[in-house]
Design an enzyme around this catalytic site. Structure first.
Site, PDB file in Angstrom:
ATOM      1  CD  GLU A   1      -7.255 -42.050   1.383  1.00  0.00           C
ATOM      2  OE1 GLU A   1      -8.381 -41.524   1.553  1.00  0.00           O
ATOM      3  OE2 GLU A   1      -6.654 -41.967   0.319  1.00  0.00           O
ATOM      4  CG  ASP A   2     -11.687 -41.476   0.669  1.00  0.00           C
ATOM      5  OD1 ASP A   2     -10.548 -41.959   0.493  1.00  0.00           O
ATOM      6  OD2 ASP A   2     -12.213 -40.689  -0.146  1.00  0.00           O
TER       7      ASP A   2
ATOM      8  CG  ASP B   1     -10.001 -47.956  -6.805  1.00  0.00           C
ATOM      9  OD1 ASP B   1     -10.406 -49.122  -6.893  1.00  0.00           O
ATOM     10  OD2 ASP B   1     -10.126 -47.130  -7.732  1.00  0.00           O
TER      11      ASP B   1
ATOM     12  CG  PHE C   1     -17.427 -44.610  -8.620  1.00  0.00           C
ATOM     13  CD1 PHE C   1     -16.046 -44.507  -8.710  1.00  0.00           C
ATOM     14  CD2 PHE C   1     -18.157 -43.497  -8.210  1.00  0.00           C
ATOM     15  CE1 PHE C   1     -15.406 -43.312  -8.414  1.00  0.00           C
ATOM     16  CE2 PHE C   1     -17.517 -42.294  -7.920  1.00  0.00           C
ATOM     17  CZ  PHE C   1     -16.139 -42.209  -8.028  1.00  0.00           C
TER      18      PHE C   1
ATOM     19  NE  ARG D   1     -15.580 -33.832  -1.968  1.00  0.00           N
ATOM     20  CZ  ARG D   1     -14.618 -34.658  -2.391  1.00  0.00           C
ATOM     21  NH1 ARG D   1     -14.434 -35.803  -1.782  1.00  0.00           N
ATOM     22  NH2 ARG D   1     -13.858 -34.333  -3.409  1.00  0.00           N
TER      23      ARG D   1
HETATM   24  P1  IMP Z   1      -6.251 -45.379  -5.397  1.00  0.00           P
HETATM   25  O1  IMP Z   1      -5.073 -44.495  -5.494  1.00  0.00           O
HETATM   26  O2  IMP Z   1      -6.574 -46.058  -6.694  1.00  0.00           O
HETATM   27  O3  IMP Z   1      -6.214 -46.340  -4.235  1.00  0.00           O
HETATM   28  O4  IMP Z   1      -7.502 -44.443  -5.236  1.00  0.00           O
HETATM   29  C1  IMP Z   1      -7.811 -43.862  -4.077  1.00  0.00           C
HETATM   30  C2  IMP Z   1      -8.632 -42.628  -4.315  1.00  0.00           C
HETATM   31  O5  IMP Z   1      -9.484 -42.727  -5.469  1.00  0.00           O
HETATM   32  C3  IMP Z   1      -9.524 -42.436  -3.132  1.00  0.00           C
HETATM   33  O6  IMP Z   1      -8.884 -41.697  -2.129  1.00  0.00           O
HETATM   34  C4  IMP Z   1     -10.712 -41.734  -3.749  1.00  0.00           C
HETATM   35  O7  IMP Z   1     -10.487 -40.346  -3.756  1.00  0.00           O
HETATM   36  C5  IMP Z   1     -10.774 -42.230  -5.168  1.00  0.00           C
HETATM   37  N1  IMP Z   1     -11.744 -43.331  -5.320  1.00  0.00           N
HETATM   38  C6  IMP Z   1     -11.476 -44.624  -5.574  1.00  0.00           C
HETATM   39  N2  IMP Z   1     -12.598 -45.349  -5.653  1.00  0.00           N
HETATM   40  C7  IMP Z   1     -13.609 -44.503  -5.415  1.00  0.00           C
HETATM   41  C8  IMP Z   1     -15.051 -44.657  -5.346  1.00  0.00           C
HETATM   42  O8  IMP Z   1     -15.631 -45.734  -5.502  1.00  0.00           O
HETATM   43  N3  IMP Z   1     -15.751 -43.538  -5.091  1.00  0.00           N
HETATM   44  C9  IMP Z   1     -15.168 -42.306  -4.895  1.00  0.00           C
HETATM   45  N4  IMP Z   1     -13.844 -42.120  -4.942  1.00  0.00           N
HETATM   46  C10 IMP Z   1     -13.073 -43.213  -5.209  1.00  0.00           C
HETATM   47 MG    MG Z   2      -9.455 -39.942  -1.129  1.00  0.00          MG
END
Ligand code: IMP
Ligand code: MG
Length: 179
Positions: free
Chosen positions: A98-99, A102, A151, A164
């Protein structure tokens, strides 16, 4: 485009150095086992490519895509599968790549559906961990960098699908996002 980044949070050399460290750890942990990397599209593409180049062992790769509803700098928490795997993972040692984590909701959803397919093991490797924002508990096995609650864009990560291709992880300027 580079001007839309308020600061470089992680430079290319640091991304590389940490990726090599993670690869060595993964090689050691998966010694004697098979390995299937699952890349979560689209944000994890850069990290997947760099990580797999450093993994000097046999492995397979497959892709999944998820979308959280809405295009903003905060994820909505509602997750939807938009592309499933092509291969079966039953009995396989699976590592999700995963990238960023959050709230944790995306990975919670993914691990729930993948566990039902009975992999031999299921672990998570994330490049970035925005730990302060965690809403659900997801066990993460490999973390590249713990980052502050800002962010970020670049190295695969987008804001409204742009940025990206930046070779570094940067913080998006306030005026470029509706935060
Ligand atoms: P989560 O489900 O809240 O953990 O969010 C995960 C997804 O939200 C990641 O896979 C990203 O696609 C997006 N995301 C969360 N924070 C960021 C950020 O700071 N920059 C870009 N994408 C983010
Ligand atoms: Mg993602």
């Amino acid at each position: 485009m580079q001007e839309d980044a308020a600061e470089v949070l992680i430079a290319p050399a640091d991304l590389h150095r940490r990726t090599v460290e993670l690869a060595r750890q993964i090689e050691a942990d998966y010694a004697g086992r098979d390995l299937v990397l699952i890349c979560v599209l689209k944000g994890a593409i850069m990290f997947l490519v760099d990580l797999m180049k450093e993994l000097h062992r046999p492995l397979e790769v497959d892709f999944m895509a998820v979308a959280s509803y809405g295009a903003s700098t905060a994820s909505s928490g509602v997750v939807r599968l938009t592309k499933d795997l092509d291969m079966s993972i039953q009995g396989r040692h699976v590592l999700i790549v995963e990238d960023i984590i959050d709230s944790g909701r995306t990975l919670q959803y993914l691990t729930e559906i993948l566990k039902l397919r009975q992999p031999a093991s299921l672990r998570i490797c994330t490049l970035l961990d925005k730990r302060a924002r965690r809403e659900v508990d997801v066990p993460v096995d490999y973390v590249g960098f713990v980052i502050p609650n800002k962010f970020v864009i670049g190295y695969g990560l987008d804001y409204n699908e742009v940025y990206r291709n930046l070779p570094f992880v940067g913080v998006l300027k306030q005026e470029c996002g509706n935060m």
